[in-house]
Design an enzyme around this catalytic site. Structure first.
Site, PDB file in Angstrom:
ATOM      1  N   TYR A 211      17.310  30.227   8.108  1.00 15.57           N
ATOM      2  CA  TYR A 211      16.114  30.905   8.609  1.00 15.57           C
ATOM      3  C   TYR A 211      16.148  31.034  10.127  1.00 15.57           C
ATOM      4  O   TYR A 211      16.583  30.117  10.841  1.00 15.57           O
ATOM      5  CB  TYR A 211      14.865  30.098   8.247  1.00 15.57           C
ATOM      6  CG  TYR A 211      14.405  30.283   6.822  1.00 15.57           C
ATOM      7  CD1 TYR A 211      14.095  31.543   6.317  1.00 15.57           C
ATOM      8  CD2 TYR A 211      14.258  29.182   5.995  1.00 15.57           C
ATOM      9  CE1 TYR A 211      13.661  31.698   5.010  1.00 15.57           C
ATOM     10  CE2 TYR A 211      13.820  29.314   4.682  1.00 15.57           C
ATOM     11  CZ  TYR A 211      13.520  30.590   4.196  1.00 15.57           C
ATOM     12  OH  TYR A 211      13.094  30.737   2.920  1.00 15.57           O
TER      13      TYR A 211
ATOM     14  N   MET B  74      12.757  24.398   2.788  1.00 17.74           N
ATOM     15  CA  MET B  74      11.914  23.596   1.898  1.00 17.74           C
ATOM     16  C   MET B  74      12.750  22.731   0.946  1.00 17.74           C
ATOM     17  O   MET B  74      12.452  21.556   0.731  1.00 17.74           O
ATOM     18  CB  MET B  74      10.984  24.510   1.086  1.00 17.74           C
ATOM     19  CG  MET B  74       9.961  23.746   0.275  1.00 17.74           C
ATOM     20  SD  MET B  74       8.949  24.813  -0.751  1.00 17.74           S
ATOM     21  CE  MET B  74       8.047  25.745   0.476  1.00 17.74           C
TER      22      MET B  74
ATOM     23  N   LYS C  37       0.840  -1.203   0.000  1.00 18.19           N
ATOM     24  CA  LYS C  37       0.000   0.000   0.000  1.00 18.19           C
ATOM     25  C   LYS C  37       0.875   1.254   0.000  1.00 18.19           C
ATOM     26  O   LYS C  37       2.076   1.180   0.297  1.00 18.19           O
ATOM     27  CB  LYS C  37      -0.927  -0.020   1.212  1.00 18.19           C
ATOM     28  CG  LYS C  37      -0.202   0.002   2.552  1.00 18.19           C
ATOM     29  CD  LYS C  37      -1.112  -0.430   3.692  1.00 18.19           C
ATOM     30  CE  LYS C  37      -0.386  -0.365   5.027  1.00 18.19           C
ATOM     31  NZ  LYS C  37      -1.123  -1.030   6.094  1.00 18.19           N
TER      32      LYS C  37
HETATM   33  C1  LIG Z   1      -0.357  -1.997   6.812  1.00 21.27           C
HETATM   34  C2  LIG Z   1      -0.960  -3.305   7.118  1.00 21.27           C
HETATM   35  C3  LIG Z   1      -0.195  -4.470   7.130  1.00 21.27           C
HETATM   36  C4  LIG Z   1       1.320  -4.441   7.065  1.00 21.27           C
HETATM   37  O1  LIG Z   1       1.801  -4.023   8.315  1.00 21.27           O
HETATM   38  P1  LIG Z   1       3.350  -3.899   8.651  1.00 21.27           P
HETATM   39  O2  LIG Z   1       3.388  -3.497  10.076  1.00 21.27           O
HETATM   40  O3  LIG Z   1       3.878  -2.823   7.759  1.00 21.27           O
HETATM   41  O4  LIG Z   1       3.989  -5.213   8.383  1.00 21.27           O
HETATM   42  C5  LIG Z   1      -0.857  -5.679   7.260  1.00 21.27           C
HETATM   43  N1  LIG Z   1      -2.209  -5.733   7.411  1.00 21.27           N
HETATM   44  C6  LIG Z   1      -2.966  -4.623   7.435  1.00 21.27           C
HETATM   45  C7  LIG Z   1      -4.426  -4.745   7.621  1.00 21.27           C
HETATM   46  C8  LIG Z   1      -2.382  -3.376   7.301  1.00 21.27           C
HETATM   47  O5  LIG Z   1      -3.135  -2.273   7.349  1.00 21.27           O
END
Ligand SMILES: *Cc1c(COP(=O)(O)O)cnc(C)c1O
Length: 353
Positions: free
Chosen positions: A244, A292, A35
Site C-alpha cells: 500500500y 490488515m 486481567k
Molecule cells: C495491573 C495491575 C497489577 C499488575 O501490574 P504489573 O505491572 O503488570 O505487574 C497489580 N495491581 C494492580 C492494581 C493492577 O492494576
C-alpha cells in the site's frame, strides 16, 4: 499451517512466578494478576499453570474475568476483582465466590448492604489518583470497615518501573500512614514494586507483566513465540514497489516473502519498514506497509525460503517490538489478536506426548 502460530510457554510463566515469589520473604504471599485474559495469553490455561506452581490468589479487572478464573480453577483459590463491587455484579460475586477490592464509599456501602459477611478487600489511593479511597475518605470509614474484617488492604504504585522516582517513597510513606496498625494483610507491589525491595512487599505482592516475560522483570524467561507462515514469494525488479501507498521501492532486484498476519492481529502499522522478522537467527527486514492480514519481508539474502518467519521468539521479545512501536510490552501482549493458532507448551503436555 495456514495461520500464524502463537506459542505460549506455560512452564516459563510458572518459572517467572516462582522467581518473583523468591524475591520476597517466604511469609509474603505472591499472587498473580491475570486481567485482560492473562495479558492476552489465555486466562484458563495460564491460571491452571500458576495454580500448579503454587499461586493461591488471582487478580482480575472485572467480575466477568473473575468468573472465567473461578470456572478454570474451581473452589479454593481467591479471585480478587480490582474494579470492586460494581452495580449488577452482586450475584456473580456471591455465586462464584469472588472477592471485590472496594474502591469507594459507594462500593463499600453496596457490598456491606447486599452481601453482608461476604469476603472483600479495600483499595486505597496513595497518590496515583486512579482507583481507591483517598486518605480523608478512608479516615472517615476505616473503623466501620475494619469491623467487617477485610481480607486485604491494597494500593498501587504509579512509577514503580522507575526505581529512582520520588513517587515510590512518597506512596510507600502514605500507605504506611493510612494503614499502620490496622492488623489486616496489606499489598502495595506489582512487578515493579517487587523489584524495589522488601520495604514494598508487605504481606502480599501482585505481579502481572513479570509473569509474562516483560520489563521491568528483565530476568524473566521468554514466554511467547509468534511464527508467521510464508504464503507467497515473488521477485521484485529494481524500481518496483511493494504494498500500500508504495511503501517500499526496491533499490535493486529483491526477493519478497508475504507472510500471513497483520495489524488486525495486533501487529501494528508502526512496524512498517521498521522491524525485522527472523529465519532462525537471521534477521529479515519488513519492507513496505503492514496490511490488515499481510506483511511483506525482504528475504533476498536467505539461501532457502523458510516455511515461516518469527516475529516474536528468542531473537525478539515483546519489549523489543514495544520500543519500536513507541509503546510498552503490556500493550504488545494484550493486543495480540484472536486469529492465531495457539499452542500451549508445558512439561505436562510434553510429558503426555
Ligand atoms: C495491573 C495491575 C497489577 C499488575 O501490574 P504489573 O505491572 O503488570 O505487574 C497489580 N495491581 C494492580 C492494581 C493492577 O492494576
Amino acid at each position: 499451517m495456514a495461520t500464524a502460530t502463537l506459542t505460549i510457554d506455560l512452564d516459563a510463566i510458572a518459572a517467572n512466578w516462582r522467581a518473583l515469589d523468591r524475591l520476597s520473604h517466604p511469609t509474603t504471599q505472591t499472587a498473580a494478576v491475570v486481567k485482560a485474559d492473562a495479558y492476552g495469553l489465555g486466562a484458563r490455561r495460564v491460571v491452571r499453570a500458576l495454580a500448579e506452581a503454587g499461586a493461591r490468589r488471582f487478580f482480575v479487572a472485572v467480575a466477568e474475568e473473575g468468573a472465567v478464573v473461578r470456572q478454570a480453577l474451581g473452589p479454593g483459590p481467591q479471585v480478587n476483582i480490582l474494579s470492586g463491587h460494581m452495580p449488577g455484579d452482586t450475584e456473580m460475586i456471591h455465586d462464584l465466590d469472588l472477592t471485590p477490592m472496594l474502591n469507594s464509599v459507594e462500593q463499600i456501602t453496596r457490598h456491606l448492604e447486599s452481601l453482608p459477611g461476604h469476603p472483600f478487600g479495600v483499595q486505597l489511593d496513595t497518590g496515583m489518583n486512579r482507583l481507591g479511597l483517598e486518605a480523608g475518605e478512608w479516615e472517615a470509614v476505616a473503623a466501620l470497615v475494619l469491623e467487617q474484617n477485610p481480607e486485604l488492604v491494597m494500593s498501587h504504585l504509579a512509577c514503580a518501573d522507575e526505581p529512582d522516582h520520588a513517587m515510590n517513597a512518597a506512596q510507600l510513606a502514605e500507605f504506611h500512614a493510612m494503614t499502620d496498625g490496622i492488623g489486616v494483610p496489606r499489598s502495595l507491589a506489582a512487578t515493579g514494586g517487587i523489584l524495589l525491595g522488601a520495604d514494598y512487599h508487605f504481606e502480599l505482592t501482585r505481579p502481572g507483566i513479570g509473569l509474562y516475560g516483560g520489563r521491568p522483570f528483565v530476568q524473566a524467561q521468554r514466554v511467547v513465540a509468534l511464527s508467521l507462515p510464508v504464503i507467497q514469494i515473488r521477485e521484485v525488479a529494481a524500481g518496483e514497489i511493494v504494498g500500500y501507498a508504495c511503501g517500499y521501492t526496491a533499490p535493486e532486484p529483491r526477493l519478497i516473502a508475504t507472510v500471513a498476519a497483520g495489524y488486525a492481529d495486533g501487529l501494528t502499522r508502526r512496524y512498517s519498514n521498521a522491524i525485522n522478522v527472523f529465519d532462525g537467527q537471521t534477521p529479515c527486514p519488513v519492507v513496505g506497509r503492514v496490511s490488515m492480514d499481510l506483511i511483506t519481508v525482504d528475504v533476498s539474502h536467505l539461501r532457502e525460503i523458510p516455511r515461516s518467519l518469527d516475529i516474536l521468539g528468542p531473537m525478539q521479545g515483546v519489549d523489543d517490538l514495544a520500543d519500536i512501536a513507541g509503546t510498552i510490552g503490556y500493550e504488545v501482549l494484550t493486543t495480540l489478536g484472536h486469529r492465531y493458532t495457539r499452542r500451549y507448551a508445558s512439561t505436562l503436555v510434553r510429558g503426555q506426548a
